[in-house]
Each structure stands twice: as C-alpha cells, then as structure tokens.
Design an enzyme around this catalytic site. Structure first.
Site, PDB file in Angstrom:
ATOM      1  N   HIS A 273       0.831  -1.214   0.000  1.00  0.00           N
ATOM      2  CA  HIS A 273       0.000   0.000   0.000  1.00  0.00           C
ATOM      3  C   HIS A 273       0.866   1.265   0.000  1.00  0.00           C
ATOM      4  O   HIS A 273       0.903   1.984  -0.985  1.00  0.00           O
ATOM      5  CB  HIS A 273      -1.012   0.049   1.149  1.00  0.00           C
ATOM      6  CG  HIS A 273      -1.941  -1.113   1.195  1.00  0.00           C
ATOM      7  ND1 HIS A 273      -2.739  -1.466   0.130  1.00  0.00           N
ATOM      8  CD2 HIS A 273      -2.181  -2.040   2.174  1.00  0.00           C
ATOM      9  CE1 HIS A 273      -3.439  -2.538   0.452  1.00  0.00           C
ATOM     10  NE2 HIS A 273      -3.114  -2.905   1.681  1.00  0.00           N
ATOM     11  N   ASP A 324      -5.089  -8.166  -3.279  1.00  0.00           N
ATOM     12  CA  ASP A 324      -5.334  -7.949  -1.848  1.00  0.00           C
ATOM     13  C   ASP A 324      -6.673  -8.534  -1.374  1.00  0.00           C
ATOM     14  O   ASP A 324      -6.764  -9.715  -1.072  1.00  0.00           O
ATOM     15  CB  ASP A 324      -5.230  -6.442  -1.564  1.00  0.00           C
ATOM     16  CG  ASP A 324      -5.253  -6.101  -0.076  1.00  0.00           C
ATOM     17  OD1 ASP A 324      -5.242  -7.031   0.749  1.00  0.00           O
ATOM     18  OD2 ASP A 324      -5.293  -4.909   0.265  1.00  0.00           O
TER      19      ASP A 324
HETATM   20 ZN   LIG Z   1      -3.503  -6.800   2.734  1.00  0.00          ZN
END
Ligand SMILES: [Zn+2]
Length: 450
Positions: A273, A324
């Site tokens: 991220h 994800d």
């Molecule tokens: Zn994750």
C-alpha cells in the site's frame, strides 16, 4: 509432463535491448525442468507437434498481495456504507468461520480464479493461523499448508508469506477473531514458521502484519528470520492515516521510520500500500531498495486514497501489484489503475507506459515474491506465461504491435485464453483444466461459510 513441450504463440511480448516489443509467430520451447529453453520469434506458421496459442503471450502475472479468504466478502461488503474499520469487522466474521478443510476448498477456487485471470504466482499474506479462540491445531501450520496445497491444486505457484500478528493496536492485546492470528510473541511465531518447507511450486516468506500488529521490540525478530533465509519479507504500510497517527502517538515516528529503524526495509522487502507517506518515508523506501506493492482496486474499494506509486518508482522503488481483498481479481485492471489514478490526481496523462506496468505485474512482481527466475519470456526463465485474446470485443481492432497497450488499457481478466505454469497447460481455451467448474467451486466454497 513430456520431456519437452513446444508452444507456438501467434504473438508474444518479448524482452529486447531497446525495450520490450511484440513479435509475431513465436516458438517457445520448454525443457523437462519446466524452464524455457528457446524463444524464437518470426518462426513461420505453427509447426506440427507444437501447441498453437492464438493471441498475445505475456509473462505470467504475479499477484504479489493476496488474502485468499477475503474473496468471500465480494459483493456482500458492498451493501450499505461503512468505513475501512467496519469492513474489517465483516472480514473478521468470515475469518471466524474457516478451518483447514474449508480454507483449502475456498483457496483452491480463488487460486483457480487467479489462474483464469493470467496469474501464475500468488503472494499469500497469511495470518489466519490458529483455531477459533487461539487454540493450536494438532499441526500448528495446518492453515498455511492448506494454502500451499490449494495453489498446487490450482496449478499456480505460491509464496506463503507467513505473517506475524501479535497485537490489535499499539500496546493492545489481540481480542476476538484476532486470537486466531497470534502466536503470542515473535519468537513463537518464528519457531512455528520455521517448520514450513518449500515445495517445487511453493516458497516460504515472512510478513509483519503492520506496525499496529507487531510491537516495535519484536520487529527485528521477524526481519532476522527472513534475512537468515534470504526470504521475502512483506509488511502492510500506512494504508490508513489512522495508522500513521497512532504510530506517531506511540513512538514519535512514522511507520516507515519505525520499520527502517528495526531492520525491516531492504531489497527483499515489499511494503504493501504505502498510501500515506512523508517525503522522508519515500527517501527511506527508495534508499533501501524496498519494493512497494500497490493494490489499486482494493485501495479504491476501501477508500484508502491514491498511493504515490509514481513518486516511489521515480525515486527507485520497484513496484509490484496485488489484488489484496479480491474485490476483483484482474491484474490488467490493477496495472491500468496505476496510470489512470495518477491521471485523475494530476489531470495530466502519461505517467506510466504499458511496458512499465507489465514489468510491475511480471518480473518485478515475481522478484518481490522470491521468484526472480520468473516473469520474463526468455531462455532460462520459468515457463510461466499467459495468453490474451486479441479478437475479443474488448481487444479487437488494435494492431498486434500495440499488444502491451491493449493488454494494459483495454483487456480484462476475461480475455485470458491460456495459462502455462512450469510448461504445464493449466488454462486451455479459457477453461481451467484442474478446476474446470471454477464458478461452481467458488459458489460452493463461499456458500459453505454462511
Ligand atoms: Zn492486505
């Protein structure tokens, strides 16, 4: 598998000293070890005995960040409103329902979906270790080994990133579903994880769930475990500003600085991220050659924000991509989102080329998972590739020479016609040969958790 397989691709995206290019009529030979032994473009029509692959061959895509069980949240987590943190509560309810058998069924179906989307390797960021309440299974790695077995059944490679998760926040004990995640302390995590072993299709790596979930004094234990094995080390980093605020309150530094000070950053590390960074954070990540794994379809789904992928790449960080939470599983959508999100933020175009984005999903993604010998269509590399239709309603019309642009900016996972892993033909004409009724397998596995 026969000793040698020969594939003939109508077109293929191949490396070249002047930059990657699409070439026609490409013979790809595979040796007994599942590695490419020859790549010959402009080879003429498909010879007898070769497997004909219509469309564009690309290196297999690496899905560098996955939590397989989040797939069960698809659509259900879209009802009504909510925040990242209410989404997390829904995710915990799914986590509470899983055991090694149901996780094997779910992950097999999810990894089969990935194969159908062009993904040949997955990085599974795995923290659902123990039974409800935190009791140990008879085999304390039963859940992780179920994931490794699931990848084998789906015909793809896996890097099991066994994740250390010890606290529910800075100085807070795990509670409720989090009891399943915790080994108690990092030494106990390291001892359990050490019992996991590589397989031909599987490699073992480590992960720090986040600076919220591993106390600062124990970060070094996880980093050391990975360093001594030269294994990949992944960590969720600054996905939410709340994490930055809490870290500053607890330690007086940003999460990136805390990781740097405890030896977590480096060329085998991937920060996942990295959405909310300071200028110093960018310098620390780039200066340590840390890879940054962007997960744009999840980051937009969870309203995280747009991460500084372009800044990080320009500063020197390799970039990888992951689906994800599996709000969607489509590596081409992840790739184009990097460029399109940047266009929205800056109101200018042209931040990433299609070639650069295919490299993020290919060679750089595989390197971040500890498979540096994959992600390229060249002799010596693992024979892992996918083939996109160039005649679908989405892809038809563009010249084949623009195959990279078509793949990144027009194609979807639905255009993947073939997948080859280690020379094995796993997806053929859009059908998964090992999990042929993939949709039903997903419906059954998700439905069993209700
Ligand atoms: Zn994750």
């Amino acid at each position: 598998m026969p000793a040698v397989v020969t594939y003939w691709a109508e077109h293929a995206w191949l490396p070249h000293p002047d930059g990657p290019a699409v070439r026609p009529e490409v013979l790809i030979t595979v040796g007994a070890g599942g590695r490419i032994t020859g790549v010959v473009p402009d080879s003429g029509p498909c010879p007898a005995g070769a497997v004909r692959l219509a469309g564009l061959a690309l290196p297999g895509q690496a899905n560098a960040h996955s939590h397989a069980f989040h797939r069960a949240l698809r659509s259900t987590a879209q009802v009504g409103s909510g925040t990242f943190w209410t989404w997390r509560e829904t995710m915990y309810q799914v986590a509470a329902a899983l055991d090694p058998d149901s996780y094997l069924a779910l992950a097999t179906a999810v990894y089969a979906e990935m194969a159908l989307a062009g993904i040949t390797a997955v990085g599974e960021f795995h923290y659902l270790h123990h039974a409800p309440g935190g009791a140990r299974y008879a085999n304390p790695n039963a859940m992780g080994e179920a994931l490794v077995e699931a990848a084998a059944r789906a015909g793809i490679r896996i890097t099991l990133l066994d994740t250390c998760y010890l606290s529910s926040g800075f100085g807070a004990e795990p509670t409720g579903p989090q009891l399943r995640f915790s080994d108690g302390d990092a030494d106990a995590w390291a001892e359990r994880a050490a019992a996991l072993t590589d397989a031909p299709h599987a490699r073992i790596g480590a992960a720090v769930h986040s600076v919220r979930a591993v106390p600062a004094g124990q970060l070094g234990t996880v980093a050391h475990w990975a360093a001594t094995r030269r294994a990949p080390l992944h960590v969720h980093l600054s996905e939410q500003t709340a994490e930055n605020d809490a870290c500053l309150a607890a330690h007086g530094v940003t999460p990136t600085r805390l990781l740097a000070d405890h030896g977590v950053l480096g060329p085998r590390t991937s920060a996942v991220h990295a959405t909310h960074l300071t200028d110093e954070d960018v310098r620390l990540l780039a200066g340590s050659a840390t890879t940054v794994c962007m997960c744009p379809t999840t980051e937009r789904d969870l309203a995280d924000g747009i991460g500084p992928a372009r800044r990080l790449a320009s500063a020197g960080c390799p970039i990888s991509l992951g689906s994800d939470s599996h709000a969607v599983i489509d590596p081409f959508e992840e790739a184009r989102a990097l460029e399109l999100d940047e266009r929205l933020r800056t109101r200018t175009r042209g931040h990433w080329t299609a070639n650069a984005l295919l490299r993020a999903g290919g060679a750089d993604g595989h390197a971040s998972l500890g498979w540096p010998e994959a992600g390229r269509l060249e002799p010596g590399a693992l024979a892992d590739f996918c083939v996109l239709a160039l005649d679908s309603v989405r892809t038809a019309g563009a010249p084949p020479a623009l195959g990279a642009e078509t793949a990144v900016f027009a194609a979807s996972a639905a255009d993947v016609r073939h997948l080859v892993v280690g020379g094995r033909h796993v997806v053929e004409d859009g059908v998964h040969r090992l999990v042929p009724e993939t949709g039903r397998a997903l419906a059954d596995a998700v439905g069993a958790l209700r």
